[in-house]
Design a protein around this motif. Structure first.
Motif, mmCIF file in Angstrom:
data_model
loop_
_atom_site.group_PDB
_atom_site.id
_atom_site.type_symbol
_atom_site.label_atom_id
_atom_site.label_comp_id
_atom_site.label_asym_id
_atom_site.label_seq_id
_atom_site.Cartn_x
_atom_site.Cartn_y
_atom_site.Cartn_z
ATOM 1 N N GLU A 149 2.905 15.408 20.157
ATOM 2 C CA GLU A 149 2.054 16.291 19.368
ATOM 3 C C GLU A 149 0.774 16.649 20.118
ATOM 4 O O GLU A 149 0.175 15.821 20.780
ATOM 5 N N CYS A 198 -5.171 9.560 16.573
ATOM 6 C CA CYS A 198 -3.816 9.194 16.135
ATOM 7 C C CYS A 198 -2.982 8.839 17.365
ATOM 8 O O CYS A 198 -1.807 8.511 17.256
ATOM 9 N N HIS A 229 -2.104 10.921 19.809
ATOM 10 C CA HIS A 229 -1.237 11.999 20.284
ATOM 11 C C HIS A 229 -1.464 12.261 21.778
ATOM 12 O O HIS A 229 -0.541 12.681 22.480
ATOM 13 N N GLU A 234 0.788 18.959 14.052
ATOM 14 C CA GLU A 234 1.526 17.919 13.314
ATOM 15 C C GLU A 234 0.751 17.468 12.095
ATOM 16 O O GLU A 234 1.318 17.289 11.028
ATOM 17 N N GLU A 235 -0.556 17.275 12.261
ATOM 18 C CA GLU A 235 -1.356 16.656 11.184
ATOM 19 C C GLU A 235 -1.406 17.519 9.920
ATOM 20 O O GLU A 235 -1.677 17.006 8.847
ATOM 21 N N HIS A 247 5.982 7.085 18.073
ATOM 22 C CA HIS A 247 4.606 7.096 17.565
ATOM 23 C C HIS A 247 4.035 5.697 17.729
ATOM 24 O O HIS A 247 4.663 4.725 17.303
ATOM 25 N N GLU A 260 4.904 12.323 8.268
ATOM 26 C CA GLU A 260 5.016 12.857 9.638
ATOM 27 C C GLU A 260 5.862 14.107 9.517
ATOM 28 O O GLU A 260 6.843 14.101 8.780
HETATM 29 ZN ZN ZN Z 1 0.224 10.947 14.582
#
Ligand code: ZN
Ligand code: ZN
Length: 387
Positions: free
Chosen positions: A77, A102, A104, A136-137, A163, A333
């Motif tokens: 991501e 996160c 990414h 993605e978020e 992830h 997700e």
């Molecule tokens: Zn994430």
């Protein structure tokens, strides 16, 4: 003395830290995507699919026998979060209120690391698609990619993503068949009445009472829903009544809530019930309701075949595996859009017991995890028969 050539590990660490220092929000990742395209070009992908879902792109690597093996996609991501980073790391975000919290940035470094191995250990069969996904978020990027005809024409057979997961032993591979993360959807409910002078509230039509019934009613809604899985949850995230004007009776209200469940069926029931409740409470007071849905994340359904391959790959890479827990993770997700289309699995990779939580202001992806991810991805594509 000749200056030392940077090793792959050095290059990946520099890349990761550069991405971390210059984070971009969901749907605005033009700079991040440009930096990654530049990194990928010397790896010589057969082609690049650009503008896949906002700023996303895919790098397609062909083996000499593309039809003799599957087409396997690995996704990372591009986006960061609207949160201020705290702490004093040297590569701290240079952008006010935006940060890669996160991990990414680390996920991107891992698929770039796999691309770097292709020169020495090229693909033998099939195709490898490295997916650099936007947004993605906010739940928009994966959906947009899966709707793109160029993506559909690739005929991806399997899709995987790692992830990082804080709170699990460093390098542990977390696998679960069936639903891995919950699905969720944002409800935006609006109630329209009529303003009047605050001195004559009886001459207007205030949505205040209906709004307060909805704020408590929506939270209690999940209790009434017979959950098919373990999770059925409604969280009211925002509410607004009229304007800040002491002379005015409010004429409109807005309530936002997140509905969440670990089974699609339960989520559908929650949606139907929420809609019914908004319409009922509005009608009771003669208000005009309107409802819209935003940030839709499907349940991520991991496929048995993909999970079996992912488990074998972990064994082959000498990485310890575990099932995180019986029930899926409560967070969502957008990877679930991919697993609706083909076999696939979202896989957790423990980033350490002491690591701050995802989205915490002091989270920073541990650079040492990048090489673990690359090693794992190498084992995974071998297990899938690509080399
Ligand atoms: Zn994430
Ligand atoms: Zn996140």
């Amino acid at each position: 003395m000749e200056p030392r050539e940077p090793t792959s590990a050095d290059r990946l660490k520099n890349l990761r830290r550069q991405l971390h220092a210059y984070p971009e929000l969901s749907g605005e990742e033009a700079g991040t995507a440009a930096c990654l395209r530049e990194f990928m070009m010397p790896c010589k992908p057969a082609r690049l699919l650009e503008g896949l879902g906002e700023h996303g792109f895919a790098a397609v690597f062909e083996s000499p026998e593309p039809e003799a093996g599957p087409t396997v996609a690995l996704r990372a991501e591009l986006d960061a979060l609207p949160i201020s980073e705290s702490g004093t790391i040297p590569h701290i975000s240079t952008r006010q209120g935006i940060a890669h919290l996160c991990g990414h940035d680390g996920h991107l470094a891992m698929i770039c690391g796999l691309a770097l191995t292709l020169k020495e250990r090229p693909l033998k069969r099939g195709r490898l698609v490295l997916v650099f996904q936007s947004a993605e978020e906010t739940g928009q990027g994966a959906r947009a990619i899966t709707l793109d005809p160029r993506w559909q024409n690739l005929g991806v057979d399997y899709v995987f993503a790692l992830h990082n997961l804080p709170g699990y032993p460093f390098g542990q591979v977390l696998l679960k068949a069936g639903s891995f993360t919950a699905g969720s959807v944002g409800l935006v409910a609006r109630l329209k009445g009529r303003t009047s002078h605050a001195a004559y509230p009886e001459r207007g039509l205030s949505p205040a009472a209906a709004m307060s019934r909805l704020v408590s009613g929506l939270v209690g809604l999940a209790a009434d829903v017979e959950a098919h899985g373990d999770l059925a949850l409604v969280t009211v995230v925002h509410a607004r009544l009229g304007e800040v004007a002491f002379g005015t009776t409010p004429g409109e209200a807005e309530i936002m809530a997140t509905l969440r469940a670990d089974e699609e069926q339960t989520l559908a029931v929650l949606r139907a019930r929420a809609l019914e409740m908004v319409n009922r409470e509005a009608a009771l007071d003669g208000l005009q309701p309107s409802v819209s849905w935003v940030e839709e994340f499907p349940v991520t359904e991991n496929d048995d075949l993909a999970v079996a391959a992912a488990e074998q790959a972990a064994d082959n890479a000498s990485l310890n595996t575990a099932v995180p827990h019986e029930s899926p993770f409560r967070w969502s997700e957008d990877f679930g859009w991919f697993t609706r289309q083909c076999h696939g699995a979202l896989i957790g990779l423990g980033s350490g017991l002491e690591q701050p939580e995802l989205h915490a202001p002091d989270f920073d992806f541990p650079d040492e995890l990048t090489s673990v991810g690359v090693r794992y991805y190498e084992a995974l594509i071998a297990e899938m028969g690509l080399r």
